[in-house]
Design an enzyme around this catalytic site. Structure first.
Site, PDB file in Angstrom:
ATOM      1  N   PRO A 269      -6.627  -8.398   5.419  1.00  0.00           N
ATOM      2  CG  PRO A 269      -4.762 -10.126   4.235  1.00  0.00           C
ATOM      3  CD  PRO A 269      -6.696  -9.362   4.351  1.00  0.00           C
ATOM      4  CG  ASN A 270      -1.468  -8.922   8.570  1.00  0.00           C
ATOM      5  OD1 ASN A 270      -1.603  -9.402   9.741  1.00  0.00           O
ATOM      6  ND2 ASN A 270      -1.167  -9.497   7.721  1.00  0.00           N
TER       7      ASN A 270
ATOM      8  CG  ASN B 225      -5.953  -1.792   1.666  1.00  0.00           C
ATOM      9  OD1 ASN B 225      -5.548  -2.540   1.182  1.00  0.00           O
ATOM     10  ND2 ASN B 225      -5.849  -0.972   2.379  1.00  0.00           N
TER      11      ASN B 225
ATOM     12  CB  ALA C  21      -0.847  -9.895   1.690  1.00  0.00           C
TER      13      ALA C  21
ATOM     14  CG  HIS D  64      -0.127  -8.220  -4.107  1.00  0.00           C
ATOM     15  ND1 HIS D  64      -0.018  -6.809  -4.457  1.00  0.00           N
ATOM     16  CD2 HIS D  64      -0.151  -7.713  -2.816  1.00  0.00           C
ATOM     17  CE1 HIS D  64      -0.705  -6.272  -4.068  1.00  0.00           C
ATOM     18  NE2 HIS D  64      -0.548  -6.546  -2.717  1.00  0.00           N
TER      19      HIS D  64
ATOM     20  CD  GLU E 149      -6.125  -3.279  -6.711  1.00  0.00           C
ATOM     21  OE1 GLU E 149      -6.798  -3.779  -7.555  1.00  0.00           O
ATOM     22  OE2 GLU E 149      -5.117  -3.163  -6.094  1.00  0.00           O
TER      23      GLU E 149
ATOM     24  CG  LEU F  58      -3.945   2.013   4.040  1.00  0.00           C
ATOM     25  CD1 LEU F  58      -3.502   1.660   5.541  1.00  0.00           C
ATOM     26  CD2 LEU F  58      -3.897   3.808   4.779  1.00  0.00           C
TER      27      LEU F  58
ATOM     28  NE  ARG G  14       4.602  -5.096  -0.054  1.00  0.00           N
ATOM     29  CZ  ARG G  14       4.185  -5.483   0.800  1.00  0.00           C
ATOM     30  NH1 ARG G  14       2.640  -5.725   1.214  1.00  0.00           N
ATOM     31  NH2 ARG G  14       4.987  -5.827   1.846  1.00  0.00           N
TER      32      ARG G  14
HETATM   33  O1  CA2 Z   1      -1.472  -0.284   1.076  1.00  0.00           O
HETATM   34  C1  CA2 Z   1      -1.530  -1.041   1.191  1.00  0.00           C
HETATM   35  O2  CA2 Z   1      -2.738  -0.863   2.122  1.00  0.00           O
HETATM   36  C2  CA2 Z   1      -2.026  -2.666   1.519  1.00  0.00           C
HETATM   37  O3  CA2 Z   1      -3.212  -3.418   0.960  1.00  0.00           O
HETATM   38  C3  CA2 Z   1      -1.413  -3.374   3.051  1.00  0.00           C
HETATM   39  C4  CA2 Z   1      -1.069  -4.495   2.748  1.00  0.00           C
HETATM   40  C5  CA2 Z   1       0.265  -4.797   1.503  1.00  0.00           C
HETATM   41  O4  CA2 Z   1       0.302  -6.007   1.723  1.00  0.00           O
HETATM   42  C6  CA2 Z   1      -0.388  -4.075   0.499  1.00  0.00           C
HETATM   43  O5  CA2 Z   1       0.314  -4.662  -0.582  1.00  0.00           O
HETATM   44  C7  CA2 Z   1      -0.871  -2.972   0.217  1.00  0.00           C
HETATM   45  C8  CA2 Z   1      -0.484  -4.780   4.187  1.00  0.00           C
HETATM   46  C9  CA2 Z   1      -1.286  -4.086   5.267  1.00  0.00           C
HETATM   47  C10 CA2 Z   1      -0.534  -4.186   6.577  1.00  0.00           C
HETATM   48  O6  CA2 Z   1      -0.565  -3.290   7.647  1.00  0.00           O
HETATM   49  C11 CA2 Z   1      -0.297  -3.118   8.800  1.00  0.00           C
HETATM   50  C12 CA2 Z   1      -0.224  -2.293   9.193  1.00  0.00           C
HETATM   51  C13 CA2 Z   1       0.328  -2.004  10.305  1.00  0.00           C
HETATM   52  C14 CA2 Z   1       0.888  -2.409  10.586  1.00  0.00           C
HETATM   53  C15 CA2 Z   1       1.348  -3.688  10.530  1.00  0.00           C
HETATM   54  C16 CA2 Z   1       0.747  -4.205   9.200  1.00  0.00           C
END
Ligand code: CA2
Length: 147
Positions: A10-11, A74, A77, A80, A98, A101, A111
């Site tokens: 997601p996202n 990846n 969220a 978690h 896993e 970024l 997290r």
């Molecule tokens: O660090 C990562 O790759 C995460 O998986 C990214 C997730 C976060 O919930 C994890 O804790 C760590 C969030 C991805 C959201 O990505 C966005 C990128 C640009 C703008 C808004 C959200």
């Protein structure tokens, strides 16, 4: 030929549009293009899938069995929160790395826990988009040592 699934949750489709200080400036299309170029250089096949939906990610993990040799995940969220993703990986037994970024351990407490790590071959986090390449190399090496 070895085949890897690059699975984003997601996202992650928003990459490059906001929060570049956390997630970098590359878009998801940039990240996937880098993965494709690296796959060509390494002589492996890849498929790239992104979904904002937990069930669609479960479907993709289940469909990977018999199709892909390894998954770079990846889960965003859902990392978690999702016992369903844990169960899908455990149930299919497709080797999964896993990936994040950002360095999730240097961020908010919520997290720090992962439902994926317990069933993953390993975890890579904190190296930005380069982590996808690190994860591909780690999975290729892991699959070679298993043969
Ligand atoms: O660090 C990562 O790759 C995460 O998986 C990214 C997730 C976060 O919930 C994890 O804790 C760590 C969030 C991805 C959201 O990505 C966005 C990128 C640009 C703008 C808004 C959200």
């Amino acid at each position: 030929m070895t085949s890897l699934l690059i699975l984003n949750g997601p996202n992650l489709n928003l990459l490059g549009t906001r929060e570049p200080e956390i997630y970098g400036a590359d878009t998801l299309a940039d990240v996937e293009a880098n993965c494709r170029a690296h796959a060509t250089a390494k002589g492996v096949d890849i498929a790239c899938v992104q979904s904002n939906h937990e069930g669609a990610l479960v479907d993709a993990i289940q469909a990977a069995k018999g199709t892909h040799d390894g998954i770079i995940l990846n889960a965003g969220a859902y990392t978690h929160t999702s016992i369903a993703l844990h169960d899908a990986i455990a149930g299919t037994q497709v080797p999964t790395i896993e990936l994040h970024l950002s360095n999730v351990h240097a961020r908010e407490e919520f997290r720090h826990h992962s439902y994926i790590a317990r069933v993953a071959v390993g975890v890579i986090c904190g190296f930005g988009a380069a982590g996808y390449i690190l994860a591909m190399d780690a999975m290729i090496g892991h699959l070679e040592t298993r043969r």
